[in-house]
Each structure stands twice: as C-alpha cells, then as structure tokens.
Design a protein around this motif. Sequence first.
Motif, PDB file in Angstrom:
ATOM      1  N   ARG A   2      88.345 -14.466   3.482  1.00 16.70           N
ATOM      2  CA  ARG A   2      87.761 -14.660   2.157  1.00 16.70           C
ATOM      3  C   ARG A   2      88.534 -15.724   1.391  1.00 16.70           C
ATOM      4  O   ARG A   2      89.751 -15.652   1.280  1.00 16.70           O
ATOM      5  CB  ARG A   2      87.795 -13.370   1.359  1.00 16.70           C
ATOM      6  CG  ARG A   2      86.913 -12.299   1.938  1.00 16.70           C
ATOM      7  CD  ARG A   2      86.909 -11.074   1.035  1.00 16.70           C
ATOM      8  NE  ARG A   2      86.316  -9.954   1.703  1.00 16.70           N
ATOM      9  CZ  ARG A   2      85.021  -9.677   1.693  1.00 16.70           C
ATOM     10  NH1 ARG A   2      84.197 -10.452   1.033  1.00 16.70           N
ATOM     11  NH2 ARG A   2      84.563  -8.625   2.339  1.00 16.70           N
ATOM     12  N   GLN A   6      86.810 -20.360  -3.769  1.00  9.91           N
ATOM     13  CA  GLN A   6      85.498 -20.963  -3.514  1.00  9.91           C
ATOM     14  C   GLN A   6      84.370 -19.939  -3.433  1.00  9.91           C
ATOM     15  O   GLN A   6      83.215 -20.324  -3.224  1.00  9.91           O
ATOM     16  CB  GLN A   6      85.545 -21.770  -2.211  1.00  9.91           C
ATOM     17  CG  GLN A   6      86.534 -22.912  -2.236  1.00  9.91           C
ATOM     18  CD  GLN A   6      86.173 -23.959  -3.267  1.00  9.91           C
ATOM     19  OE1 GLN A   6      85.010 -24.330  -3.409  1.00  9.91           O
ATOM     20  NE2 GLN A   6      87.164 -24.433  -3.994  1.00  9.91           N
ATOM     21  N   ASP A   7      84.690 -18.647  -3.555  1.00  7.35           N
ATOM     22  CA  ASP A   7      83.698 -17.573  -3.478  1.00  7.35           C
ATOM     23  C   ASP A   7      82.951 -17.596  -2.136  1.00  7.35           C
ATOM     24  O   ASP A   7      81.738 -17.481  -2.077  1.00  7.35           O
ATOM     25  CB  ASP A   7      82.710 -17.659  -4.649  1.00  7.35           C
ATOM     26  CG  ASP A   7      81.827 -16.437  -4.755  1.00  7.35           C
ATOM     27  OD1 ASP A   7      82.275 -15.325  -4.397  1.00  7.35           O
ATOM     28  OD2 ASP A   7      80.665 -16.585  -5.196  1.00  7.35           O
ATOM     29  N   ILE A   8      83.711 -17.780  -1.055  1.00 11.05           N
ATOM     30  CA  ILE A   8      83.119 -17.886   0.281  1.00 11.05           C
ATOM     31  C   ILE A   8      83.822 -16.916   1.234  1.00 11.05           C
ATOM     32  O   ILE A   8      85.031 -16.738   1.172  1.00 11.05           O
ATOM     33  CB  ILE A   8      83.226 -19.320   0.820  1.00 11.05           C
ATOM     34  CG1 ILE A   8      82.328 -20.240  -0.013  1.00 11.05           C
ATOM     35  CG2 ILE A   8      82.862 -19.400   2.290  1.00 11.05           C
ATOM     36  CD1 ILE A   8      82.370 -21.672   0.405  1.00 11.05           C
ATOM     37  N   THR A   9      83.019 -16.327   2.115  1.00 14.22           N
ATOM     38  CA  THR A   9      83.545 -15.493   3.195  1.00 14.22           C
ATOM     39  C   THR A   9      83.148 -16.119   4.523  1.00 14.22           C
ATOM     40  O   THR A   9      81.981 -16.490   4.719  1.00 14.22           O
ATOM     41  CB  THR A   9      82.974 -14.065   3.115  1.00 14.22           C
ATOM     42  OG1 THR A   9      83.374 -13.483   1.884  1.00 14.22           O
ATOM     43  CG2 THR A   9      83.473 -13.204   4.262  1.00 14.22           C
ATOM     44  N   ARG A  35      78.342 -16.334   0.699  1.00 14.97           N
ATOM     45  CA  ARG A  35      78.910 -16.330  -0.642  1.00 14.97           C
ATOM     46  C   ARG A  35      79.493 -14.943  -0.854  1.00 14.97           C
ATOM     47  O   ARG A  35      78.819 -13.936  -0.657  1.00 14.97           O
ATOM     48  CB  ARG A  35      77.848 -16.656  -1.688  1.00 14.97           C
ATOM     49  CG  ARG A  35      78.430 -16.828  -3.066  1.00 14.97           C
ATOM     50  CD  ARG A  35      77.486 -17.384  -4.115  1.00 14.97           C
ATOM     51  NE  ARG A  35      76.120 -16.922  -3.992  1.00 14.97           N
ATOM     52  CZ  ARG A  35      75.071 -17.720  -3.799  1.00 14.97           C
ATOM     53  NH1 ARG A  35      75.232 -19.019  -3.697  1.00 14.97           N
ATOM     54  NH2 ARG A  35      73.862 -17.233  -3.709  1.00 14.97           N
ATOM     55  N   SER A  36      80.738 -14.858  -1.249  1.00 13.95           N
ATOM     56  CA  SER A  36      81.424 -13.567  -1.365  1.00 13.95           C
ATOM     57  C   SER A  36      80.842 -12.680  -2.449  1.00 13.95           C
ATOM     58  O   SER A  36      80.730 -11.469  -2.276  1.00 13.95           O
ATOM     59  CB  SER A  36      82.917 -13.782  -1.644  1.00 13.95           C
ATOM     60  OG  SER A  36      83.542 -14.423  -0.572  1.00 13.95           O
ATOM     61  N   SER A  37      80.464 -13.261  -3.571  1.00 12.12           N
ATOM     62  CA  SER A  37      80.051 -12.454  -4.723  1.00 12.12           C
ATOM     63  C   SER A  37      78.772 -11.659  -4.489  1.00 12.12           C
ATOM     64  O   SER A  37      78.619 -10.568  -5.025  1.00 12.12           O
ATOM     65  CB  SER A  37      79.884 -13.342  -5.955  1.00 12.12           C
ATOM     66  OG  SER A  37      78.949 -14.373  -5.700  1.00 12.12           O
ATOM     67  N   ASP A  38      77.849 -12.181  -3.667  1.00 14.95           N
ATOM     68  CA  ASP A  38      76.594 -11.455  -3.441  1.00 14.95           C
ATOM     69  C   ASP A  38      76.207 -11.360  -1.969  1.00 14.95           C
ATOM     70  O   ASP A  38      75.118 -10.923  -1.632  1.00 14.95           O
ATOM     71  CB  ASP A  38      75.460 -12.095  -4.240  1.00 14.95           C
ATOM     72  CG  ASP A  38      75.169 -13.528  -3.842  1.00 14.95           C
ATOM     73  OD1 ASP A  38      75.761 -14.030  -2.862  1.00 14.95           O
ATOM     74  OD2 ASP A  38      74.350 -14.170  -4.530  1.00 14.95           O
ATOM     75  N   SER A  39      77.100 -11.793  -1.073  1.00 12.02           N
ATOM     76  CA  SER A  39      76.894 -11.745   0.388  1.00 12.02           C
ATOM     77  C   SER A  39      75.704 -12.572   0.860  1.00 12.02           C
ATOM     78  O   SER A  39      75.177 -12.343   1.950  1.00 12.02           O
ATOM     79  CB  SER A  39      76.737 -10.297   0.861  1.00 12.02           C
ATOM     80  OG  SER A  39      77.895  -9.564   0.572  1.00 12.02           O
ATOM     81  N   GLU A  40      75.269 -13.559   0.077  1.00 17.02           N
ATOM     82  CA  GLU A  40      74.160 -14.411   0.501  1.00 17.02           C
ATOM     83  C   GLU A  40      74.603 -15.312   1.645  1.00 17.02           C
ATOM     84  O   GLU A  40      75.638 -15.979   1.569  1.00 17.02           O
ATOM     85  CB  GLU A  40      73.643 -15.269  -0.644  1.00 17.02           C
ATOM     86  CG  GLU A  40      72.468 -16.135  -0.230  1.00 17.02           C
ATOM     87  CD  GLU A  40      71.876 -16.924  -1.382  1.00 17.02           C
ATOM     88  OE1 GLU A  40      71.302 -17.990  -1.105  1.00 17.02           O
ATOM     89  OE2 GLU A  40      71.996 -16.484  -2.530  1.00 17.02           O
ATOM     90  N   ILE A  42      74.933 -18.466   3.871  1.00 18.11           N
ATOM     91  CA  ILE A  42      74.913 -19.889   3.552  1.00 18.11           C
ATOM     92  C   ILE A  42      74.610 -20.725   4.791  1.00 18.11           C
ATOM     93  O   ILE A  42      73.727 -21.572   4.772  1.00 18.11           O
ATOM     94  CB  ILE A  42      76.260 -20.328   2.925  1.00 18.11           C
ATOM     95  CG1 ILE A  42      76.472 -19.597   1.600  1.00 18.11           C
ATOM     96  CG2 ILE A  42      76.299 -21.836   2.733  1.00 18.11           C
ATOM     97  CD1 ILE A  42      77.834 -19.805   0.985  1.00 18.11           C
TER      98      ILE A  42
END
Length: 72
Positions: A2, A6-9, A35-40, A42
């Motif tokens: 994580r 950058q809010d990325i996983t 995207r870490s905040s909402d698991s979207e 990418i």
Amino acid sequence: MRDREQDITYGGFLKYYNETDSLREIVLSEVEVFRSSDSEFIREAPYIYLTFSPNRFIIELPSSEENNNEEN
C-alpha cells in the motif's frame, strides 16, 4: 503493498527486492493495481518496478491459511 501517499494498492508476487539505507527497490509480477480508498480496480500488468524511500509503503503478506486455500 500500500502506498498511502498515492492512495494505491499493488497486489502481486514478489520477484526481486533490494534495500539500501535510503532506497528500496521491488519488482512485482502478475500485478493488479487498485485505489486504496475504495478498492476500485485501476490496471493490471505482468511486472511493475517500484523504487521508494524506507517507510513509504506498507507491505502486507497473506496469512498461511490463505496460501493453503489457494493451493488446493
């Protein structure tokens, strides 16, 4: 892994790792990026090379129980 800045996983398999006092390098294979905040979702990539300063990333490993379930 994580990257909170950058809010990325990044999810994948660790292929290579190198560490010095000021720099860490990692190569992941079979990578999925979210995207870490909402698991979207990418993107996905066969490999990703990341360089970063110590303490920038959080590295998470699956539990041994998760590993056993994937092998069966």
